[in-house]
Design a protein around this motif. Structure first.
Motif, PDB file in Angstrom:
ATOM      1  N   GLY A   9       0.819  -1.203   0.000  1.00 30.44           N
ATOM      2  CA  GLY A   9       0.000   0.000   0.000  1.00 30.44           C
ATOM      3  C   GLY A   9       0.857   1.259   0.000  1.00 30.44           C
ATOM      4  O   GLY A   9       2.077   1.200   0.075  1.00 30.44           O
ATOM      5  N   LEU A  18      -0.466   0.447  -8.229  1.00 28.82           N
ATOM      6  CA  LEU A  18       0.092  -0.155  -7.028  1.00 28.82           C
ATOM      7  C   LEU A  18      -0.165  -1.649  -7.083  1.00 28.82           C
ATOM      8  O   LEU A  18      -1.144  -2.101  -7.697  1.00 28.82           O
ATOM      9  CB  LEU A  18      -0.552   0.402  -5.761  1.00 28.82           C
ATOM     10  N   LEU A  20      -0.573  -4.851  -4.432  1.00 26.17           N
ATOM     11  CA  LEU A  20      -0.680  -5.353  -3.071  1.00 26.17           C
ATOM     12  C   LEU A  20      -0.339  -6.841  -3.039  1.00 26.17           C
ATOM     13  O   LEU A  20      -0.649  -7.566  -3.978  1.00 26.17           O
ATOM     14  CB  LEU A  20      -2.093  -5.157  -2.522  1.00 26.17           C
ATOM     15  N   ARG A  38     -12.025  -3.797   0.955  1.00 24.55           N
ATOM     16  CA  ARG A  38     -11.575  -2.467   1.330  1.00 24.55           C
ATOM     17  C   ARG A  38     -12.639  -1.765   2.155  1.00 24.55           C
ATOM     18  O   ARG A  38     -13.821  -2.078   2.065  1.00 24.55           O
ATOM     19  CB  ARG A  38     -11.197  -1.625   0.107  1.00 24.55           C
ATOM     20  N   SER A  90      -9.242   5.015  -2.742  1.00 26.06           N
ATOM     21  CA  SER A  90      -8.573   5.205  -1.455  1.00 26.06           C
ATOM     22  C   SER A  90      -9.348   4.490  -0.356  1.00 26.06           C
ATOM     23  O   SER A  90     -10.565   4.669  -0.212  1.00 26.06           O
ATOM     24  CB  SER A  90      -8.473   6.689  -1.119  1.00 26.06           C
ATOM     25  N   TYR A  93      -7.128  -1.559   2.628  1.00 25.04           N
ATOM     26  CA  TYR A  93      -7.358  -2.809   1.921  1.00 25.04           C
ATOM     27  C   TYR A  93      -6.980  -3.978   2.835  1.00 25.04           C
ATOM     28  O   TYR A  93      -5.871  -4.008   3.390  1.00 25.04           O
ATOM     29  CB  TYR A  93      -6.530  -2.844   0.635  1.00 25.04           C
ATOM     30  N   VAL A 118      -4.260   2.450   1.229  1.00 25.36           N
ATOM     31  CA  VAL A 118      -4.034   2.925  -0.137  1.00 25.36           C
ATOM     32  C   VAL A 118      -4.673   4.305  -0.248  1.00 25.36           C
ATOM     33  O   VAL A 118      -5.862   4.467   0.036  1.00 25.36           O
ATOM     34  CB  VAL A 118      -4.651   1.969  -1.177  1.00 25.36           C
TER      35      VAL A 118
END
Length: 122
Positions: A9, A18, A20, A38, A90, A93, A118
């Motif tokens: 993150g 990104l 994860l 999330r 955003s 997560y 995130v």
């Protein structure tokens, strides 16, 4: 016991990417599903993507075409590649491993990771 450790993150600009990762450790015999949820403050935790049985994948509509979930069964690891990130992605997560059977007691359980933040800046 089983532990899930998430990583990857961070802060990213809108449009960026990104990845994860979530590693499950312990005396694991099998895992049915591995996935990502999330949560933002004040809202319910929602499913983002899941890999079920190593073959089937599901995605929430808002991430289809942008996020890809993958799984390495040999490493008990699940990944979430997030592309074309948006500010609304955003959230914290969380990794979920469900239907986990360990050689400790052969009982099927679900486990959550601790969460990774995130943040997508506009």
């Amino acid at each position: 016991q089983v532990q899930l450790v998430e990583s990857g993150g961070g802060l990213m600009q809108a449009g960026g990417s990104l990845r994860l990762s979530c590693v499950a450790s312990g005396n694991i015999y099998s895992i049915n599903a591995m996935g990502w949820h999330r949560q933002v403050p004040g809202k319910q935790r929602e499913l983002v993507a899941a890999n079920i049985g190593g073959n089937s994948t599901v995605y929430t509509d808002s991430v289809k075409g942008r996020f890809t979930i993958s799984r390495d069964n040999a490493k008990n690891t699940v990944y979430l590649q997030m592309n074309s990130l948006r500010p609304e992605d955003s959230a914290v997560y969380y990794c979920l491993s469900s239907g986990v059977v360990t050689t400790d007691d052969w009982v099927r359980r679900d486990y959550w990771g601790q969460g990774t933040q995130v943040t997508v800046a506009s």
